[in-house]
Design an enzyme around this catalytic site. Structure first.
Site, mmCIF file in Angstrom:
data_model
loop_
_atom_site.group_PDB
_atom_site.id
_atom_site.type_symbol
_atom_site.label_atom_id
_atom_site.label_comp_id
_atom_site.label_asym_id
_atom_site.label_seq_id
_atom_site.Cartn_x
_atom_site.Cartn_y
_atom_site.Cartn_z
ATOM 1 C CD GLU A 282 -37.716 8.294 74.924
ATOM 2 O OE1 GLU A 282 -37.752 9.110 73.993
ATOM 3 O OE2 GLU A 282 -37.950 7.083 74.789
ATOM 4 N NE ARG B 78 -32.427 18.678 67.343
ATOM 5 C CZ ARG B 78 -33.085 17.900 68.198
ATOM 6 N NH1 ARG B 78 -34.374 18.046 68.393
ATOM 7 N NH2 ARG B 78 -32.471 16.954 68.860
ATOM 8 C CE LYS C 102 -32.162 11.248 74.053
ATOM 9 N NZ LYS C 102 -33.053 11.352 75.201
HETATM 10 P P1 ATP Z 1 -32.408 13.147 70.630
HETATM 11 O O1 ATP Z 1 -32.976 13.415 69.283
HETATM 12 O O2 ATP Z 1 -30.972 13.506 70.768
HETATM 13 O O3 ATP Z 1 -32.701 11.777 71.137
HETATM 14 P P2 ATP Z 1 -34.578 14.128 72.080
HETATM 15 O O4 ATP Z 1 -35.217 15.417 71.801
HETATM 16 O O5 ATP Z 1 -35.288 12.901 71.662
HETATM 17 O O6 ATP Z 1 -33.101 14.185 71.565
HETATM 18 P P3 ATP Z 1 -35.175 14.130 74.831
HETATM 19 O O7 ATP Z 1 -34.586 13.304 75.897
HETATM 20 O O8 ATP Z 1 -36.567 13.889 74.439
HETATM 21 O O9 ATP Z 1 -34.214 13.964 73.588
HETATM 22 O O10 ATP Z 1 -34.923 15.671 75.129
HETATM 23 C C1 ATP Z 1 -35.083 16.273 76.375
HETATM 24 C C2 ATP Z 1 -35.175 17.757 76.189
HETATM 25 O O11 ATP Z 1 -33.982 18.253 75.603
HETATM 26 C C3 ATP Z 1 -36.312 18.120 75.274
HETATM 27 O O12 ATP Z 1 -37.000 19.225 75.817
HETATM 28 C C4 ATP Z 1 -35.638 18.476 73.999
HETATM 29 O O13 ATP Z 1 -36.351 19.433 73.293
HETATM 30 C C5 ATP Z 1 -34.285 19.019 74.465
HETATM 31 N N1 ATP Z 1 -33.282 18.821 73.441
HETATM 32 C C6 ATP Z 1 -32.886 17.657 72.895
HETATM 33 N N2 ATP Z 1 -31.966 17.860 71.938
HETATM 34 C C7 ATP Z 1 -31.745 19.190 71.891
HETATM 35 C C8 ATP Z 1 -30.913 20.044 71.103
HETATM 36 N N3 ATP Z 1 -30.105 19.544 70.173
HETATM 37 N N4 ATP Z 1 -30.960 21.367 71.324
HETATM 38 C C9 ATP Z 1 -31.763 21.869 72.262
HETATM 39 N N5 ATP Z 1 -32.575 21.145 73.034
HETATM 40 C C10 ATP Z 1 -32.587 19.820 72.856
HETATM 41 MG MG MG Z 2 -37.226 12.512 72.400
#
Ligand code: ATP
Ligand code: MG
Length: 558
Positions: free
Chosen positions: A37, A261, A271
Site C-alpha cells: 500500500e 511476518r 508504517k
Molecule cells: P505495515 O503494517 O508495516 O503498514 P502492511 O502489511 O500494512 O505493513 P503493506 O504495504 O500492505 O504493508 O504490505 C505489502 C506486503 O508486504 C504485504 O504482502 C505484506 O504482507 C508484506 N509485509 C508487510 N510487513 C511485513 C513483515 N513484517 N514481514 C513480512 N511481510 C510483510
Molecule cells: Mg497494509
C-alpha cells in the site's frame, strides 16, 4: 525470542507450489505479486516479502508483479509509489507487470453490482458504530442489519447513488450477505465498499466510493492471474472471505498462502508507527539510518546482497517470532568483510610525537586494501613524526590484561613500527594532551628485525596527512526488544533509546578518504564498517557506522 527455524531445502510454500505443479492446478505456472500500500516507505519486513515473492518467481521460472494496493485515498501518495519502485529495484528485483488496484475500480464496481444481483450484497444504512456493535463476538453471534433484506432493485439503486455521490460519508456502506453467526468474524457480512469523498492520487475525483482491502485484494489477484497470493499470517482468517468472493463471482481462483511476518527486535515495523517517528521528528526522516526502512538501511550502509542473504537465512515460518538484530548484522559483516576496503580513522584523537623520527621526514607504508581479497591489491599509508591514536588506546594506570599503550609500554602501529611511550604530557586539569614516544626503525612491518614482541596493535592517522570528519555512531532505536510488551496506557515512544545516535565531530581520517563517494563502504580498522553519508561536503565528510566488527551486544549480555 526464538531461534530461527532451520531452512530445509524446500520450504512449506515451495511444497505447496510443487503439489500444484504435480496436480496441474495452475498449469505449472507460478505468478506471484508484491502488493504494497503506497502509504509509507518500505521496511525490512517488506524486503522479506519482496525476496520471497520475487525469489519464488525466479526459482520456478515464473513471474512477479508489483501491485500498488491503492484503495485508501486518504493516506496514499506518489512520493511513496516512487520510493517503493526504487527500493524494489535497489534490492535487485525487476517486476514483470506494474499495476495499481485503482486500475481495477471499474471492474471491481461491476463485480459489486454482480454480487448485489445475486442477492449476495446489500446496502446498509447503519453507522460504523452500529455495525461494529451488532457484529457480536467470537462466541456470541452478531445481529442481522434491519437493511439486510432489501430487494435487489433497491440495493442496485442505492449503490449506484452511492457511486453518484448522493450520500454523505459514513451514511451507507455495501456489505456482503454471508452469515452473521459465522464463527469467523470476517464472514459476518463484511463491508465491501465505503463512501470516501477524498481525492485519489491516480483516479482524482472520479470515485467517491472505495473498495475495502478484502474486496479489492483477492479480486485484483484474480484479474492478474496470480497463482500464489502470499501474505502474512494475520490474513489467514481472511482467507474464507477471499475464497467466498471469488467463488460467488465465479472467476479465476488464486491460492492464498500465509507465512509469519518478520519482526525484528528493538525496532518498530508498522508504517503507522514509522510515520509517527518521522513526523514527530524523533528521527531525521524515512531514511534515518536507525530506522528499519530499506532507505534507512541503505543510508546506514547495508547492501542489497546482505538484506537478501538475511531474508534467505530467516526462511519462511508458520509461527510469529522475533528475529534478533544480530542476525541482520551478521549478514552485513559477512558481506562487507569481503568487499569493503580497509582504512584507518581515529575517532577521538590523541597526538603522539615520535621524538626520534626526523623532523620534516615522511614515508609511505604499504598496506593491503582487503586481506580477504588479495586481488584488491595494496595501498600506501602516509607516516610521519606526528600521528594520532585513539584516546582510549592509552591508559596511564592500566588494569591487568590491557595490551594497548601505557607509560613505558610498547605497541605496534599497524603497517608501521613499534613505538614506546616515554612521556605523558598533560594540561593544567590533568588531562592527557600528548604522548612523546620513540620508535624502533628496525621494527618496520614486513621487515621487522627488532626481535621485539608486543601484544597490542593500534590504528593511527598521520598528522601531516589528516583531515577531519564527522562520524555518526548508532545504537538500537528502542531500549526494549519487543514493543508489543509495552503495558497498556504507556507510550511506546517513551522507550526510544536516548543514546541511539552519538555524533563524533572531530575524527581524523586519511586525506585520501575525502574522495570517498557518497554511499561508499569502508572498514575503519578496529572500529567497524562505515558508509559515506549524503550529508558529506567537500570540507567535511560524514560517515555512518553500519555495524561494529564484532557483536558488542552479545558481549555486554554475558
Ligand atoms: P505495515 O503494517 O508495516 O503498514 P502492511 O502489511 O500494512 O505493513 P503493506 O504495504 O500492505 O504493508 O504490505 C505489502 C506486503 O508486504 C504485504 O504482502 C505484506 O504482507 C508484506 N509485509 C508487510 N510487513 C511485513 C513483515 N513484517 N514481514 C513480512 N511481510 C510483510
Ligand atoms: Mg497494509
Amino acid at each position: 525470542m526464538e531461534a530461527t527455524e532451520h531452512k530445509s531445502s524446500v520450504n512449506f510454500i515451495e511444497q505447496i507450489i510443487d503439489s500444484h505443479n504435480e496436480s496441474g492446478r495452475f498449469q505449472k505456472r507460478v505468478h506471484t505479486r508484491f502488493p504494497p500500500e503506497p502509504n509509507g516507505y518500505l521496511h525490512i519486513g517488506h524486503a522479506k516479502s519482496i525476496c520471497l515473492n520475487f525469489g519464488l518467481a525466479q526459482k520456478y521460472n515464473g513471474k512477479c508483479n508489483l501491485r500498488f494496493d491503492d484503495t485508501n485515498p486518504a493516506t496514499e501518495d506518489v512520493e511513496y509509489v516512487d520510493s517503493i519502485r526504487n527500493d524494489v529495484r535497489w534490492l535487485g528485483f525487476e517486476w514483470d507487470g506494474e499495476f495499481f488496484a485503482s486500475d481495477y475500480f471499474d471492474q471491481l464496481y461491476e463485480w459489486a453490482e454482480q454480487l448485489i444481483r445475486k442477492g449476495k450484497a446489500y446496502v446498509d444504512d447503519q453507522t460504523a458504530e452500529e455495525i461494529a456493535a451488532t457484529r457480536g463476538t467470537p462466541t456470541v453471534p452478531g445481529k442481522e442489519s434491519p437493511f439486510r433484506n432489501r430487494s435487489v432493485e433497491e440495493n442496485l439503486d442505492l449503490f449506484r447513488r452511492m457511486k453518484a455521490g448522493e450520500f454523505d460519508e459514513g451514511s451507507k456502506v455495501l456489505r456482503a450477505k454471508i452469515d452473521m453467526s459465522s464463527p469467523n468474524m470476517h464472514m459476518r457480512d463484511p463491508v465491501l465498499y465505503r463512501i470516501k469523498k477524498a481525492h485519489h492520487h491516480r483516479t482524482g475525483d472520479r470515485w467517491c466510493i472505495y473498495p475495502m482491502y478484502d474486496f479489492a485484494h483477492g479480486l485484483s489477484d484474480s484479474i492478474e492471474g496470480i497463482t500464489h497470493s502470499i501474505c502474512t499470517l494475520e490474513f489467514e482468517v481472511h482467507r474464507p472471505l477471499y475464497d467466498w468472493l471469488i467463488d460467488e463471482l465465479g472467476i479465476y481462483h488464486p491460492q492464498q498462502i500465509e507465512f509469519a511476518r518478520l519482526n525484528l527486535a528493538y525496532t518498530v515495523m508498522s508504517k503507522r508507527k514509522l510515520l509517527e517517528l518521522v513526523e514527530g521528528k524523533y528521527v531525521s526522516g524515512w531514511d534515518d539510518p536507525r530506522l528499519p526502512t530499506i532507505s534507512g538501511l541503505r543510508r546506514r550502509g547495508y547492501t542489497p546482497a546482505a538484506i537478501r542473504h538475511f531474508a534467505d537465512k530467516i526462511g519462511v515460518a508458520k509461527r510469529d517470532n522475533i528475529i534478533d538484530v544480530a542476525l541482520l548484522e551478521f549478514c552485513i559483516r559477512e558481506d562487507l568483510n569481503k568487499t569493503a576496503p580497509r582504512t584507518m580513522v581515529v575517532l577521538r584523537p590523541l597526538k603522539v610525537v615520535i621524538t626520534n623520527y626526523p623532523e620534516g621526514q615522511t614515508e609511505m607504508l604499504s598496506a593491503v586494501v582487503n586481506p580477504e581479497m588479495p586481488e584488491m591489491g595494496s595501498r600506501s599509508v602516509p607516516f610521519g613524526r606526528e600521528i594520532y591514536i585513539e584516546q582510549d588506546d592509552f591508559m596511564e594506570n592500566p588494569p591487568k590484561g590491557y595490551f594497548r599503550l601505557t607509560p613505558g609500554g610498547e605497541v605496534r602501529l599497524k603497517y608501521a613500527y613499534i613505538i614506546q611511550c616515554q612521556e605523558v604530557v598533560k594540561d593544567e586539569n590533568g588531562n592527557v594532551t600528548e604522548l612523546r614516544c620513540i620508535y624502533f626503525p628496525e621494527s618496520k612491518s614486513g621487515s621487522d628485525t627488532s626481535g621485539k614482541k608486543v601484544k597490542g596493535t593500534l590504528h593511527w592517522v598521520a598528522a601531516h596527512d589528516a583531515a577531519e570528519a564527522e562520524v555518526r555512531l548508532y545504537d538500537r532505536l528502542f531500549t526494549i526488544p519487543d514493543l508489543s510488551e509495552i503495558p497498556e496506557g504507556q507510550d511506546w515512544k517513551d522507550f526510544i533509546n536516548p543514546k541511539s545516535l552519538e555524533v563524533v565531530s572531530h575524527a581524523k581520517i586519511e586525506k585520501s578518504l575525502l574522495q570517498a563517494e557518497s554511499g561508499s563502504l569502508w572498514q575503519f580498522e578496529r572500529l567497524g564498517y562505515f558508509c559515506t553519508d549524503p550529508d558529506t561536503t567537500p570540507q567535511k565528510p560524514v560517515f555512518n557506522r553500519t555495524v561494529t566488527l564484532k557483536d558488542t551486544w552479545a558481549k555486554a549480555a554475558h
